[in-house]
Design an enzyme around this catalytic site. Structure first.
Site, PDB file in Angstrom:
ATOM      1  N   ASP A 151       0.890  -1.215  -0.014  1.00 38.33           N
ATOM      2  CA  ASP A 151      -0.108  -0.104  -0.108  1.00 38.33           C
ATOM      3  C   ASP A 151       0.984   1.313  -0.157  1.00 38.33           C
ATOM      4  OD1 ASP A 151      -2.236   1.837   0.424  1.00 38.33           O
ATOM      5  OD2 ASP A 151      -2.822   0.787   2.295  1.00 38.33           O
TER       6      ASP A 151
ATOM      7  N   ASP B 187     -10.385   4.289  -0.922  1.00 42.39           N
ATOM      8  CA  ASP B 187     -11.061   3.217  -0.002  1.00 42.39           C
ATOM      9  C   ASP B 187     -12.473   3.111  -0.154  1.00 42.39           C
ATOM     10  OD1 ASP B 187      -8.533   2.916   0.613  1.00 42.39           O
ATOM     11  OD2 ASP B 187      -8.606   3.313   3.086  1.00 42.39           O
TER      12      ASP B 187
HETATM   13  C1  GLA Z   1      -5.315   2.091   2.874  1.00 39.85           C
HETATM   14  C2  GLA Z   1      -5.782   1.258   1.951  1.00 39.85           C
HETATM   15  C3  GLA Z   1      -6.897   0.324   2.732  1.00 39.85           C
HETATM   16  C4  GLA Z   1      -6.286  -0.236   4.151  1.00 39.85           C
HETATM   17  C5  GLA Z   1      -5.771   0.989   4.942  1.00 39.85           C
HETATM   18  C6  GLA Z   1      -5.046   0.650   6.041  1.00 39.85           C
HETATM   19  O1  GLA Z   1      -6.272   3.235   3.271  1.00 39.85           O
HETATM   20  O2  GLA Z   1      -6.398   1.708   0.848  1.00 39.85           O
HETATM   21  O3  GLA Z   1      -7.312  -0.722   1.927  1.00 39.85           O
HETATM   22  O4  GLA Z   1      -5.237  -1.065   3.773  1.00 39.85           O
HETATM   23  O5  GLA Z   1      -4.616   1.739   4.067  1.00 39.85           O
HETATM   24  O6  GLA Z   1      -4.110   1.465   6.632  1.00 39.85           O
END
Ligand code: GLA
Length: 502
Positions: free
Chosen positions: A266, A327
């Site tokens: 990520d 997200d």
């Molecule tokens: C980002 C990702 C999420 C999750 C969070 C964890 O926002 O897009 O899917 O993994 O980080 O902190």
């Protein structure tokens, strides 16, 4: 106080602390070290023939360039951004005062208001953000993993960073006992929140909630499941845990030694460090190569929110799936906004590499049953990875029914791997179509409106001249070849599997 006394007092003050002569802001300036985010270390300002330039150095984003820097009358004004193109740059100021510089600005949600003191080159060396090298561009060969979209469970949507060893084990048990493992969900993925600090040898260690990662992986494997983990190319993950920056190869070896089968990588704080599209790509390639070098077969999930047309290069850096957006949230408008409109280019999806519109929210409580059915229908049509995001220990029968429908899963997992395309849009009524490996066609009718509506399709919508068999997949009605019209509830969907003459 009489004026004479006042003058004398001012004089003595001035004598005790002479006003700084710093019309010159150039040099190294040190932040007081207290805050966690963004870990402000120092500022550097300099002037050459081209004018003023400067950086703010932080733990999270490395050296952040001062943009549009203007210096006048003992005051600098500049813009700071953390590399995230969706967030506007923030205005900062640095003003000479008696103690040094008074600095104000914002970085994401945090307001900075700090007194910084002059430092020297030795401080600058001590506080410098180390630059980790990136590899030369390369193209990784397909490795045969993820011939169909990965399926499993991930901790983030339901538990965020409040996840622990015991919960993961219980979820693994329930994935088996609910029958969902046998329906195809195989991965148990620990998202952000497992990381501790690095040991003296630099190796990443789990935090106290995860006493033994290898034992946990063994436990999950013993149940016929696979296990996944999460990290970031930046120094910090999105939830502020330790990322893989500067330890990429070492972390890949650690994850493999623990027995992990999946890594979600990520971007998070890496967006402040890898500021160009090619740097981001190389940062992902670096981990892709590191995972391959372990010799373990590890599914590699790219999470950089769909930037830089990731679908066109995700496979080349070793990725098997790549997020197409920011997200998902457990609301209809969030799910629908992604699934209908930010689902990635269908041309880039297929066996070995998938567009990932993010993990499922089914069963988390924020949508109606019809809306969750739309969520599953849409994800299956999109050939999306199906990562459960709910608490499997407390699922209702209705939730299980949505998640375990074999006909829906068969469409998602179809061997041809062709992502659906929208073929008709009439206001809030949409028809999507996807060809399947056995020559049949999946057709989904979506009602995005706020009220129920009658929807119908024509054989040509499925590219057929005549329909010979029709399965209403959710209703489980096996053959209803003559039916063309359905009443679809608000935010609802009907999923059909059709066979006929082209
Ligand atoms: C980002 C990702 C999420 C999750 C969070 C964890 O926002 O897009 O899917 O993994 O980080 O902190």
């Amino acid at each position: 106080m009489k004026p004479a006394h006042l003058a004398a007092a001012l004089l003595s003050l001035t004598a005790a602390a002479p006003a700084p002569r710093v019309a010159d802001l150039s040099g190294v300036w040190l932040f007081p070290r207290s805050e966690e985010f963004p870990g402000l270390r120092m500022m550097r300002l300099s002037r050459d023939a081209a004018g003023w330039r400067g950086t703010v150095t932080t733990d999270w984003y490395g050296d952040m360039p001062m943009r549009a820097l203007e210096v006048a009358g003992g005051k600098a004004r500049f813009l700071i951004d953390n590399g995230n193109p969706r967030l506007p740059p923030r205005i900062w100021t640095a003003t000479v005062d008696r103690a040094g510089l008074h600095v104000t600005g914002d970085i994401w949600e945090r307001h900075v208001d700090a007194e910084v003191k002059r430092g020297g080159e030795a401080d600058a060396r001590r506080l410098a953000f180390p630059l980790a090298p990136l590899p030369a561009p390369a193209t990784l060969r397909p490795d045969g993993l993820a011939p169909t979209p990965p399926m499993g469970w991930s901790s983030w949507n339901r538990f965020a960073a409040a996840i622990d060893d015991r919960t993961v084990r219980e979820i693994a048990d329930h994935l088996v006992s609910s029958g969902l493992r046998d329906a195809g969900y195989r991965f148990i993925n620990i998202d952000d929140g497992w990381q501790g600090t690095r040991g003296p040898d630099g190796a990443i260690r789990p935090n106290a909630r995860f006493p033994d990662m290898k034992a946990l992986a063994d436990y999950v494997h013993a149940r016929g499941l696979k296990i996944g983990l999460y990290s970031s190319p930046g120094p910090k993950t999105c939830a502020g845990f330790t990322g893989s920056y500067g330890h990429v190869e070492q972390d890949a070896r650690t994850f493999a030694a623990w027995g992990f089968d999946y890594l979600k990588y990520d971007l998070c704080s890496g967006e402040g460090i890898f500021r160009t599209a090619s740097q981001v790509r190389l940062a992902y390639q670096q981990m892709g190569q590191a995972l391959r070098a372990t010799g373990r077969r590890i599914v590699y999930s790219l999470c950089q929110y769909g930037r830089d047309r990731v679908g066109t290069w995700g496979r080349d850096v070793g990725g098997h799936l790549w997020r197409t957006t920011g997200d998902i949230e457990d609301r209809y408008d969030s799910m629908a906004g992604i699934g209908f409109d930010k689902d990635g280019d269908p041309a880039t999806a297929g066996p070995g590499g998938w567009n990932d519109p993010d993990m499922l929210e089914v069963g988390n409580g924020g949508m109606s049953e019809d809306e969750y059915r739309t969520h599953m229908t849409l994800w299956a049509m999109l050939a999306a990875p199906l990562m459960l995001g709910n608490d499997l220990r407390t699922m209702s029968p209705a939730t299980i029914a949505l998640l375990e429908n074999r006909g829906v899963i068969a469409i998602d997992q179809d061997a041809l791997g062709r992502q659906a395309r929208r073929i008709r849009k009439d206001g809030e009524a949409e028809i999507w179509s996807r060809p399947l490996a056995d020559g049949s066609v999946a057709l989904a009718l979506f009602n995005r409106g706020e009220t129920a509506r009658e929807m119908s399709f024509a054989p040509e919508d499925a590219g057929l001249s005549r329909i010979e068999a029709l399965v209403d997949v959710w209703a489980g009605v096996p053959d209803n070849a003559g039916r063309r019209s359905w009443k679809i509830p608000a935010h609802g969907a009907v999923l059909l599997r059709l066979r006929g003459q082209p």
